[in-house]
Design a protein around this motif. Sequence first.
Motif, PDB file in Angstrom:
ATOM      1  N   LEU A   1       4.913 -14.045   6.755  1.00 26.12           N
ATOM      2  CA  LEU A   1       4.603 -15.016   5.715  1.00 26.12           C
ATOM      3  C   LEU A   1       3.284 -15.657   6.102  1.00 26.12           C
ATOM      4  O   LEU A   1       3.160 -16.195   7.217  1.00 26.12           O
ATOM      5  CB  LEU A   1       5.677 -16.104   5.617  1.00 26.12           C
ATOM      6  CG  LEU A   1       6.929 -15.805   4.785  1.00 26.12           C
ATOM      7  CD1 LEU A   1       7.773 -14.758   5.446  1.00 26.12           C
ATOM      8  CD2 LEU A   1       7.714 -17.057   4.559  1.00 26.12           C
ATOM      9  N   GLY A   2       2.276 -15.608   5.216  1.00 23.81           N
ATOM     10  CA  GLY A   2       1.008 -16.220   5.568  1.00 23.81           C
ATOM     11  C   GLY A   2      -0.101 -15.882   4.616  1.00 23.81           C
ATOM     12  O   GLY A   2       0.114 -15.398   3.505  1.00 23.81           O
ATOM     13  N   SER A   3      -1.324 -16.146   5.068  1.00 22.98           N
ATOM     14  CA  SER A   3      -2.530 -15.876   4.305  1.00 22.98           C
ATOM     15  C   SER A   3      -3.508 -15.175   5.234  1.00 22.98           C
ATOM     16  O   SER A   3      -3.689 -15.601   6.384  1.00 22.98           O
ATOM     17  CB  SER A   3      -3.131 -17.177   3.771  1.00 22.98           C
ATOM     18  OG  SER A   3      -4.270 -16.914   2.985  1.00 22.98           O
ATOM     19  N   VAL A   4      -4.141 -14.102   4.760  1.00 21.80           N
ATOM     20  CA  VAL A   4      -5.005 -13.299   5.622  1.00 21.80           C
ATOM     21  C   VAL A   4      -6.308 -12.935   4.923  1.00 21.80           C
ATOM     22  O   VAL A   4      -6.395 -12.929   3.696  1.00 21.80           O
ATOM     23  CB  VAL A   4      -4.294 -11.999   6.082  1.00 21.80           C
ATOM     24  CG1 VAL A   4      -3.090 -12.305   6.941  1.00 21.80           C
ATOM     25  CG2 VAL A   4      -3.895 -11.147   4.901  1.00 21.80           C
ATOM     26  N   THR A   5      -7.314 -12.635   5.751  1.00 17.09           N
ATOM     27  CA  THR A   5      -8.560 -12.076   5.244  1.00 17.09           C
ATOM     28  C   THR A   5      -8.838 -10.758   5.951  1.00 17.09           C
ATOM     29  O   THR A   5      -8.674 -10.659   7.167  1.00 17.09           O
ATOM     30  CB  THR A   5      -9.753 -13.045   5.403  1.00 17.09           C
ATOM     31  OG1 THR A   5     -10.927 -12.422   4.877  1.00 17.09           O
ATOM     32  CG2 THR A   5      -9.991 -13.436   6.845  1.00 17.09           C
ATOM     33  N   PHE A   6      -9.178  -9.780   5.161  1.00 19.22           N
ATOM     34  CA  PHE A   6      -9.617  -8.481   5.671  1.00 19.22           C
ATOM     35  C   PHE A   6     -11.066  -8.253   5.257  1.00 19.22           C
ATOM     36  O   PHE A   6     -11.531  -7.142   5.177  1.00 19.22           O
ATOM     37  CB  PHE A   6      -8.741  -7.347   5.115  1.00 19.22           C
ATOM     38  CG  PHE A   6      -7.292  -7.462   5.495  1.00 19.22           C
ATOM     39  CD1 PHE A   6      -6.868  -7.101   6.760  1.00 19.22           C
ATOM     40  CD2 PHE A   6      -6.358  -7.933   4.592  1.00 19.22           C
ATOM     41  CE1 PHE A   6      -5.528  -7.202   7.119  1.00 19.22           C
ATOM     42  CE2 PHE A   6      -5.018  -8.032   4.934  1.00 19.22           C
ATOM     43  CZ  PHE A   6      -4.608  -7.665   6.207  1.00 19.22           C
ATOM     44  N   SER A   7     -11.763  -9.349   4.964  1.00 24.59           N
ATOM     45  CA  SER A   7     -13.093  -9.279   4.369  1.00 24.59           C
ATOM     46  C   SER A   7     -14.196  -9.163   5.412  1.00 24.59           C
ATOM     47  O   SER A   7     -14.301 -10.022   6.287  1.00 24.59           O
ATOM     48  CB  SER A   7     -13.345 -10.525   3.517  1.00 24.59           C
ATOM     49  OG  SER A   7     -14.667 -10.500   3.026  1.00 24.59           O
ATOM     50  N   PRO A   8     -15.052  -8.139   5.287  1.00 29.28           N
ATOM     51  CA  PRO A   8     -16.213  -8.053   6.174  1.00 29.28           C
ATOM     52  C   PRO A   8     -17.396  -8.878   5.643  1.00 29.28           C
ATOM     53  O   PRO A   8     -18.429  -8.950   6.295  1.00 29.28           O
ATOM     54  CB  PRO A   8     -16.536  -6.561   6.170  1.00 29.28           C
ATOM     55  CG  PRO A   8     -16.121  -6.107   4.813  1.00 29.28           C
ATOM     56  CD  PRO A   8     -14.900  -6.940   4.473  1.00 29.28           C
ATOM     57  N   VAL A   9     -17.222  -9.519   4.472  1.00 26.56           N
ATOM     58  CA  VAL A   9     -18.349 -10.214   3.839  1.00 26.56           C
ATOM     59  C   VAL A   9     -18.082 -11.695   3.607  1.00 26.56           C
ATOM     60  O   VAL A   9     -18.710 -12.316   2.762  1.00 26.56           O
ATOM     61  CB  VAL A   9     -18.748  -9.530   2.506  1.00 26.56           C
ATOM     62  CG1 VAL A   9     -19.359  -8.172   2.766  1.00 26.56           C
ATOM     63  CG2 VAL A   9     -17.563  -9.414   1.570  1.00 26.56           C
ATOM     64  N   GLY A  10     -17.150 -12.296   4.332  1.00 26.12           N
ATOM     65  CA  GLY A  10     -17.045 -13.746   4.322  1.00 26.12           C
ATOM     66  C   GLY A  10     -15.915 -14.400   3.576  1.00 26.12           C
ATOM     67  O   GLY A  10     -15.841 -15.615   3.550  1.00 26.12           O
ATOM     68  N   GLY A  11     -15.007 -13.670   2.940  1.00 28.54           N
ATOM     69  CA  GLY A  11     -13.876 -14.312   2.276  1.00 28.54           C
ATOM     70  C   GLY A  11     -12.956 -14.984   3.282  1.00 28.54           C
ATOM     71  O   GLY A  11     -12.721 -14.460   4.370  1.00 28.54           O
TER      72      GLY A  11
END
Length: 103
Positions: free
Chosen positions: A84-94
Amino acid sequence: LSVIESRTAGSGTGGDVSLTAPTISLGGNVLSTLQGSGQSGQLTLTADSLTANQATVSTATFGAGNSGRFIVDAKTISLNESFLGSVTFSPVGGNAGDVDIQT
């Protein structure tokens, strides 16, 4: 595998996902995801009892925009091999969204 998802792939804002019931039992994926420059929607779970068994419940970004907020409001929470959570897989800053769990 069951999936409940709101997804946006552009510059707009994704829709919110909200599950409300006395008892919520999850065994699949509940997601709000972004693959663009907009923002993913908010994900909210409200229950007296929340059980997640091998489930993924999250907001996520794969782009320049931010993922939405993730809120859980439950009297009891039981997790078995779940995320349960929030993630970023963004290489451009998200950025990942805020996670707020209330019991």
